[in-house]
Design a protein around this motif. Sequence first.
Motif, mmCIF file in Angstrom:
data_model
loop_
_atom_site.group_PDB
_atom_site.id
_atom_site.type_symbol
_atom_site.label_atom_id
_atom_site.label_comp_id
_atom_site.label_asym_id
_atom_site.label_seq_id
_atom_site.Cartn_x
_atom_site.Cartn_y
_atom_site.Cartn_z
ATOM 1 N N ARG A 109 -12.614 -18.449 2.151
ATOM 2 C CA ARG A 109 -13.050 -19.425 3.148
ATOM 3 C C ARG A 109 -14.348 -20.052 2.683
ATOM 4 O O ARG A 109 -15.117 -19.443 1.942
ATOM 5 C CB ARG A 109 -13.288 -18.739 4.496
ATOM 6 N N GLN A 134 -7.632 -25.549 1.993
ATOM 7 C CA GLN A 134 -7.528 -26.666 2.945
ATOM 8 C C GLN A 134 -8.745 -27.579 2.875
ATOM 9 O O GLN A 134 -8.624 -28.793 2.929
ATOM 10 C CB GLN A 134 -7.401 -26.136 4.374
ATOM 11 N N PRO A 149 -13.027 -26.368 17.064
ATOM 12 C CA PRO A 149 -11.829 -26.083 16.273
ATOM 13 C C PRO A 149 -10.948 -27.316 16.145
ATOM 14 O O PRO A 149 -10.790 -28.080 17.101
ATOM 15 C CB PRO A 149 -11.135 -24.976 17.086
ATOM 16 N N ALA A 174 -8.070 -26.877 13.843
ATOM 17 C CA ALA A 174 -6.805 -26.263 13.428
ATOM 18 C C ALA A 174 -7.063 -24.772 13.382
ATOM 19 O O ALA A 174 -8.179 -24.321 13.624
ATOM 20 C CB ALA A 174 -6.380 -26.778 12.061
ATOM 21 N N ASN A 175 -6.043 -24.030 13.057
ATOM 22 C CA ASN A 175 -6.179 -22.592 12.949
ATOM 23 C C ASN A 175 -7.243 -22.260 11.900
ATOM 24 O O ASN A 175 -7.139 -22.697 10.753
ATOM 25 C CB ASN A 175 -4.816 -21.999 12.556
ATOM 26 N N ASP A 176 -8.276 -21.520 12.288
ATOM 27 C CA ASP A 176 -9.314 -21.096 11.358
ATOM 28 C C ASP A 176 -10.089 -22.260 10.744
ATOM 29 O O ASP A 176 -10.604 -22.163 9.652
ATOM 30 C CB ASP A 176 -8.690 -20.228 10.248
ATOM 31 N N ARG A 177 -10.111 -23.401 11.425
ATOM 32 C CA ARG A 177 -10.888 -24.524 10.899
ATOM 33 C C ARG A 177 -11.772 -25.072 11.996
ATOM 34 O O ARG A 177 -11.289 -25.396 13.081
ATOM 35 C CB ARG A 177 -9.975 -25.661 10.432
#
Lengths: 328, 330
Positions: A220, A237, A303, A305-308
């Motif tokens: 990450r 990503q 947030p 998106a997922n984990d963003r």
Amino acid sequence: MVTPLVNIQGLNVAFNGVPVLRGVDLTLEKGEAVGLVGESGSGKSVTWLAALGLLPRHASVSGSVRLDGREILGAPAGELDRVRGGRVAMIFQDPASALNPVLTIRKQLCEALALHRDLSGEAVKAEARQLLDLVGIPDAARRLEAYPHEFSGGQVQRIMIAMALAGNPDLLVADEPTTALDATIQAQILELLSSVRREMGMAMVLISHDLGVVAENCDRVAVMYAGRIVERAPANQLFADPVHPYAQGLIGALPPLDGPRRRLTAIPGTVPDPARMPSGCAFAPRCALAAEPCGLAVPSLAPIANDRVVACIRAEASRRALLGIAAE
Amino acid sequence: MSGPLVEVSSISRSYAMRSGMFGHSTAVHAVDGVSLTIPKGETLGLVGESGSGKSTTGRIVLGIEPPDRGEVRFDGKPMAAPGTAAWRAQRARMQMIFQDPLGALDRRLPVATQIREPLDVHGLGTPAEREERVRELLRAVELTPAHGARYPGALSGGQRQRIVLARALATKPDFLVCDEPVSALDVSIQAQVVNLLCDLQAQLGLTLLFISHDLRVVRQISNVVAVMYLGRIVEIGSADDLFARPEHPYTQALVSASPAPGRRSAGRIVLAGDPPDPAARPQGCAFHPRCPRAIARCASEVPALTAVGGNRQVACHLATGPRAETRDAA
């Protein structure tokens, strides 16, 4: 939910009343590699120096830093001494200045081992030799008796890594570990770091201005600008699809190594002076997407998106439109 | 195509280095038989790690340092002897930019005064014309006269490098040697300065020798790139395809060691060993102790820089490419 290894919440740092870190939130799971990118003065190093209580006295630090759920910010010196070098180790850009030039490598390695592992006598020496072997210093037994100046820059960084590993840390904070090294040596050190990490199941924070280095070595990534995290995302990503205009700018400013040559998209202007921070979003004066509301309030990490997460009101809007979420 | 502005033919330069306090002095071959040609208006990039001799090459090309052997020709004429009037006239046509702009500027003088200095030294124009030229130069590097009144300490790193660039351009040089000009700058500022250099080159028809360890920046700005290792050129070719299809094992390792965001490289070439000591140059091919493909011949015979088709030249016994065919044909 599992307690994260490190949980930093609302970390603020000011030097003589000038804020340089303005509310940093960052968590780190066990065994995870997190990259911290940003330009000089963005607060990448200060975040970790503050978390570990390594800043000078005139720095005022507030917020919360939890290691395995225990607050370590402002913890007594005795407790911090067990954390630093023990559970959390740090290596720096200039390894030569971190070693004592008048002591042999053995003395310095054994000191770290005696402090953090309660070893003594022959056991320390054997462990020191093993550490040098682990970091790939050839002929470890003989090289233990050498002084720092007898090693090359890449080898000194290997020795620093060995010293950092002496306390069997759960987390290694590597602050620009390869910036002073030549390209082929940088590749060696990064390879070593990732193999050591796999072997010991250690988490790592990689602080670097080099996006490529971070992209290849981290799970990450958090992008910092002017004392804040502006975007946090999984490495693949972030680099494939950066959302924050600053992250986009950083990636666009990097000349490609293959394919057609294009004009670099430079970010105009310079990083703001911490003493004269613009109101609202600190990046707005340099941002191509900036609109009136950007100057009103500091955007918070939201947030997308997922984990963003990203701290930009404009990017959120453009992203929503892209995904068609605006309709809901 | 116009003729070459700079022709360097097999220059060598060695220094005496003493090992230990009473040790024998040994010769360190910083540059060993380097030949380069830079056509007018083009950029030659020079890459290599520390100790590869790229900066020494730059200094010899500028005539700051004489070569032990070989010759540098500037605009068709050999470099004049240092200190002569002819040398000074040649030197006004070439300038240099270094990595550390703060070290290259005087902290106690306003930057406009420093931009003006070369005009005073070379006696160019009347005082009024010099003032006008300084304003023009500041504009050229995208700064304002207000910046000119400041001291170096009051400018950011990128602005300082612009001032250094403006000063280098003051005498309207034809040739600029840039030694790691953007290495000390942050990525976003680096891009500003690289774009500015490209623009100025196009406007003024400058010829550049661009020295850097950063493959990306070199590729961005150069027409031709030469890779140096221990004082020798090991590969030279057009910037567009040199890094896309490197032939020399060292170039391959350099390219693979330059990570790209968005691509997790599988099978990165990690070279064993340290960068070599220029004082203890290995026999044969200097790269062979670290080369993953070295054969017996590499340890005994120095490979010559040989054309392998296109405009590529490689100094490697194992270099493939159309070379074998040309040899058969010959």
